[in-house]
Design a protein around this motif. Structure first.
Motif, PDB file in Angstrom:
ATOM      1  N   PRO A  11       0.870  -1.097  -0.285  1.00 29.24           N
ATOM      2  CA  PRO A  11      -0.059   0.021  -0.044  1.00 29.24           C
ATOM      3  C   PRO A  11       1.043   1.244  -0.103  1.00 29.24           C
ATOM      4  O   PRO A  11       1.864   1.315   0.760  1.00 29.24           O
ATOM      5  CB  PRO A  11      -0.549  -0.132   1.423  1.00 29.24           C
ATOM      6  N   THR A  13       2.433   4.471   1.110  1.00 24.34           N
ATOM      7  CA  THR A  13       2.612   4.765   2.445  1.00 24.34           C
ATOM      8  C   THR A  13       1.882   6.193   2.730  1.00 24.34           C
ATOM      9  O   THR A  13       1.722   6.200   4.192  1.00 24.34           O
ATOM     10  CB  THR A  13       4.359   5.455   2.562  1.00 24.34           C
ATOM     11  N   PRO A  37       9.065   0.784  -1.354  1.00 24.97           N
ATOM     12  CA  PRO A  37      10.062   1.767  -1.949  1.00 24.97           C
ATOM     13  C   PRO A  37      11.671   1.223  -1.557  1.00 24.97           C
ATOM     14  O   PRO A  37      12.509   1.595  -2.185  1.00 24.97           O
ATOM     15  CB  PRO A  37       9.857   2.765  -0.584  1.00 24.97           C
ATOM     16  N   TYR A  38      12.114   0.191  -0.692  1.00 23.03           N
ATOM     17  CA  TYR A  38      13.208  -0.378  -0.894  1.00 23.03           C
ATOM     18  C   TYR A  38      13.526  -1.325  -1.980  1.00 23.03           C
ATOM     19  O   TYR A  38      14.480  -1.578  -2.335  1.00 23.03           O
ATOM     20  CB  TYR A  38      13.475  -1.137   0.686  1.00 23.03           C
ATOM     21  N   LYS A 120      13.572  -4.005   3.765  1.00 18.59           N
ATOM     22  CA  LYS A 120      12.386  -4.480   4.589  1.00 18.59           C
ATOM     23  C   LYS A 120      10.970  -4.114   3.509  1.00 18.59           C
ATOM     24  O   LYS A 120      11.227  -3.139   2.647  1.00 18.59           O
ATOM     25  CB  LYS A 120      11.940  -3.855   5.983  1.00 18.59           C
ATOM     26  N   VAL A 122       7.869  -2.326   2.923  1.00 17.69           N
ATOM     27  CA  VAL A 122       7.055  -1.338   3.763  1.00 17.69           C
ATOM     28  C   VAL A 122       5.482  -1.971   4.053  1.00 17.69           C
ATOM     29  O   VAL A 122       4.988  -2.438   3.142  1.00 17.69           O
ATOM     30  CB  VAL A 122       7.079  -0.202   2.886  1.00 17.69           C
ATOM     31  N   GLY A 123       5.164  -1.685   5.089  1.00 12.28           N
ATOM     32  CA  GLY A 123       3.631  -2.002   5.356  1.00 12.28           C
ATOM     33  C   GLY A 123       3.816  -2.902   6.331  1.00 12.28           C
ATOM     34  O   GLY A 123       3.470  -3.000   7.591  1.00 12.28           O
ATOM     35  N   SER A 124       4.181  -4.349   6.128  1.00 15.30           N
ATOM     36  CA  SER A 124       4.137  -5.498   6.979  1.00 15.30           C
ATOM     37  C   SER A 124       5.701  -5.316   7.731  1.00 15.30           C
ATOM     38  O   SER A 124       5.720  -5.812   8.892  1.00 15.30           O
ATOM     39  CB  SER A 124       4.223  -6.816   6.501  1.00 15.30           C
ATOM     40  N   ASP A 125       6.398  -4.526   7.031  1.00 16.16           N
ATOM     41  CA  ASP A 125       7.691  -4.112   7.896  1.00 16.16           C
ATOM     42  C   ASP A 125       8.174  -5.231   8.595  1.00 16.16           C
ATOM     43  O   ASP A 125       9.065  -4.974   9.687  1.00 16.16           O
ATOM     44  CB  ASP A 125       7.469  -3.039   8.795  1.00 16.16           C
TER      45      ASP A 125
END
Ligand SMILES: Cc1cc2nc3c(=O)[nH]c(=O)nc-3n(C[C@H](O)[C@H](O)[C@H](O)COP(=O)(O)OP(=O)(O)OC[C@H]3O[C@@H](n4cnc5c(N)ncnc54)[C@H](O)[C@@H]3O)c2cc1C
Ligand SMILES: Nc1ncnc2c1ncn2[C@@H]1O[C@H](COP(=O)(O)O)[C@@H](O)[C@H]1O
Lengths: 262, 323
Positions: A11, A13, A37-38, A120, A122-125
């Motif tokens: 999703p 950010t 993003p990563y 990582k 992003v989101g579930s991080d």
């Protein structure tokens, strides 16, 4: 050289997060999906390597039907092949289940000299999948990498740690997880976006990889419930426009006497 | 023997504060069940350190002490940990969610074929199962998670969230069988950013600057305040992208996730991606000239004003308090 890049659709950010009807996952209505993003740094590094040294770049993603789009978004920047492991989402939030599925996909599409992932998703991080895939493949990995030098037999990677960097020499094949700073991701060109539509995507089911998605999902990590954080009560506002000195004095006093943090 | 195994991270012979926090939390949970806390230390010349871990509640300490383990290597360290897991047969393995701990946890979990609950901010028992809470979606939601059928379950604990508390025991120290370190991974050098500079990920207090600083030279104001507070210097992405300060200082979604006792945001608007990195701080202070800035919504204390006037005045006031 053959390179795999693990990419995931997450999703945006800036999305507003609502809890979905299951009470265990978000409500996906109205969510805009973006390349994590990563993973953009991972994609950029692979394309740069292809441009400078010649390489074949394969993107691999595991996720529901809509995630084919993440491969198209990657192709719009460059790259050669795409593998979409189509799933039900049963393994969502379970890094080890995802890592097993991705490892099977990597083995099927491989062998690869280099595998890039994001530090990582992003989101579930979680920040776990890259290292897990490396372990399952029994190869080394370097996490949170901000710079790479490519040599004959291996690579030198700069990895971010508290207060500094570790400079690591690692042999190939290996997994690298990309951290901000590794490069400046390019924007897709219009020509790239058009061409991306025609790029080949191999669609495979989790079962085609010899795995049982339903049995894997949640076996090693379950989201029991999802909740919004408790609303924070309004803080104290000190007006310092007229007398900054007095405002600073009052703030220092509150931090010492009320919050007891200085 | 059931229990909780805690990986105790050390650098240059010093145990990290976050590892004491992990030990303390493990002790708190273990006490509730009458099970032991067991520690494991990996490195070179770390045996002496092991015996001190009894002070933190460890009943037994496993040590992997070899010259080849002087630097962190994911495969070698995971091997040492896996052998400690084999000895201790714990229900859970705790690590601090530091650069090393987060990385090692993934490698270890995959080696043991179990799950990992990363970067958690609370842990509790649900019957005989450990449940943890972790911020997800940039802190916009909290997930309660467990390790499914995993035995043990690997958990990494966010630094600065859990209180460190001594709990004296006499620890029995036991050497682990030597790890067969494979080639193919070698730490050539460890580069320190700037001597004497605290890292935001570990600091108790952080003073951060954003675009409101207008230029790199004005980070001097932030540094000055940080110095009197014994704080680390943080930054927004806008300040980092402008080249005013190194990315190592960035707090947020694409920077570091921090949980200090005190976070002071100066000239930072409070974009959701910035909040993602600092909203679990205990006390948040915002200094911003725009009373409508979103940072004030999460701030416990806000000063509406010009940072160029407020920060030096605050530095002065804190200096007075400290002397
Ligand atoms: C995928 C993605 C990831 C991102 N990751 C991060 C991240 O990790 N970290 C991060 O911080 N951002 C991140 N961002 C960027 C984020 O959206 C914001 O753009 C950024 O945080 C803004 O930085 P800022 O608050 O310093 O600047 P601005 O938003 O420009 O705010 C500057 C503030 O300074 C105040 N100000 C100006 N002058 C003064 C003065 N004299 N005195 C007092 N106050 C003053 C203004 O009122 C304003 O509120 C990310 C964005 C995206 C899309
Ligand atoms: N479903 C997925 N498909 C492909 N790659 C993934 C997936 N999930 C995670 N990854 C990769 O693993 C990295 C770390 O993810 P995580 O461990 O979930 O934070 C991501 O940045 C991706 O590179």
């Amino acid at each position: 050289m053959r390179i795999a890049v693990l990419v995931t659709y997450v999703p945006d950010t800036a999305s507003t997060i609502k809890v979905g009807p299951s009470g265990k996952a978000i409500d996906e209505a109205g969510i805009k999906w973006i390349i994590s993003p990563y993973d953009e740094f991972a994609v950029e590094e692979a394309i740069k390597l292809k441009e400078s040294k010649g390489a074949e770049v394969t993107y691999i993603t595991y996720g529901p039907e809509r995630d084919q789009q993440v491969l198209r978004e990657c192709f719009a920047r460059g790259g050669d092949k795409g593998v979409h492991v189509v799933g039900t989402g049963a393994a969502f939030g379970d890094a080890f289940a995802i890592a097993q599925i991705l490892t099977a996909a990597v083995k099927k599409a491989g062998p690869f000299d280099l595998i890039f992932a994001g530090v990582k998703g992003v989101g579930s991080d979680q920040g776990l999948v890259g290292a897990m895939v490396a372990e399952l493949l029994d190869i080394p990995h370097v996490a949170s990498v901000t710079k790479i030098e490519y040599g004959e037999a291996g690579i030198t990677a700069w990895r971010e740690i508290e207060g500094g960097q570790e400079v690591v020499e690692v042999s190939l094949p290996c997994v690298i997880t990309a951290q901000k700073g590794l490069n400046e991701p390019r924007y897709p060109s219009l020509k790239g976006i058009m061409a991306a539509k025609k790029m080949p995507v191999e669609s495979v089911k989790v079962a085609d990889l010899g795995l049982d998605e339903a049995a894997l999902g949640g076996a090693t990590c379950r989201w029991v419930s999802l909740a919004l954080p408790p609303a924070k009560s309004a803080g104290k506002i000190i007006h310092g426009e007229q007398d900054p000195q007095a405002a600073a004095r009052e703030l220092a006093r509150l931090l010492r006497e009320e919050a007891k943090v200085i | 023997m059931a229990g909780i195994l805690v990986f105790v991270e050390q650098r240059d012979g010093h145990v990290r504060k976050a590892s004491f926090e992990a030990l303390s939390e493990a002790k708190r949970l273990a006490q509730g069940k009458g099970i032991p806390v067991v520690a494991v230390v990996v490195g070179s010349g770390v045996r002496g350190l092991a015996s001190t871990l009894g002070d933190w509640g460890a009943e037994k300490v496993f040590v992997a002490d070899q010259p080849e383990l002087a630097h962190y290597s994911p495969q070698a360290y995971a091997q040492a940990l896996a052998s400690a897991v084999g000895e201790a047969q714990p229900q859970a393995v705790f690590l601090a969610a530091t650069a090393m701990g987060r990385d090692l946890a993934g490698r270890l979990a995959a080696k043991l074929k179990v799950g990992c609950l990363p970067d958690v901010t609370a842990v509790r028992w649900d019957g005989d199962t450990l449940q943890a809470v972790r911020p997800v979606y940039s802190g916009k939601a909290l997930a309660t998670v467990d390790g499914g059928k995993s035995v043990p379950v690997v958990v990494t604990l966010r630094p600065n969230v859990f209180p460190a508390q001594k709990s004296p025991h006499t620890a029995e120290v036991m050497a682990l069988p030597p790890v067969a370190v494979r080639g193919g991974y070698k730490v050539k050098e460890v580069v320190s950013l700037q001597a004497g500079e605290l890292d935001v990920a570990e600091a108790d207090i952080i003073v951060s600057g954003g675009r409101g600083l207008r230029g790199p030279e004005n980070f001097a104001l932030i540094r000055e305040l940080a110095k009197v507070l014994g704080a680390a210097v943080g930054a927004s992405r806008a300040a980092v992208d402008a080249g005013w300060i190194d990315h190592a200082h960035q707090v947020g979604q694409t920077g570091k996730v921090v949980s200090p006792t005190l976070y002071i945001a100066c000239g930072i608007s409070g974009a959701i991606q910035h909040l993602a990195g600092m909203s679990s701080s205990k006390v948040i202070v915002a200094i911003n000239k725009d009373p409508e800035a979103p940072i004030f919504k999460v701030a416990d204390y806000g000063v509406v004003g010009d940072l160029f006037q407020v920060i030096p005045a605050l530095t002065e006031e804190v200096r007075k308090l400290k002397t």
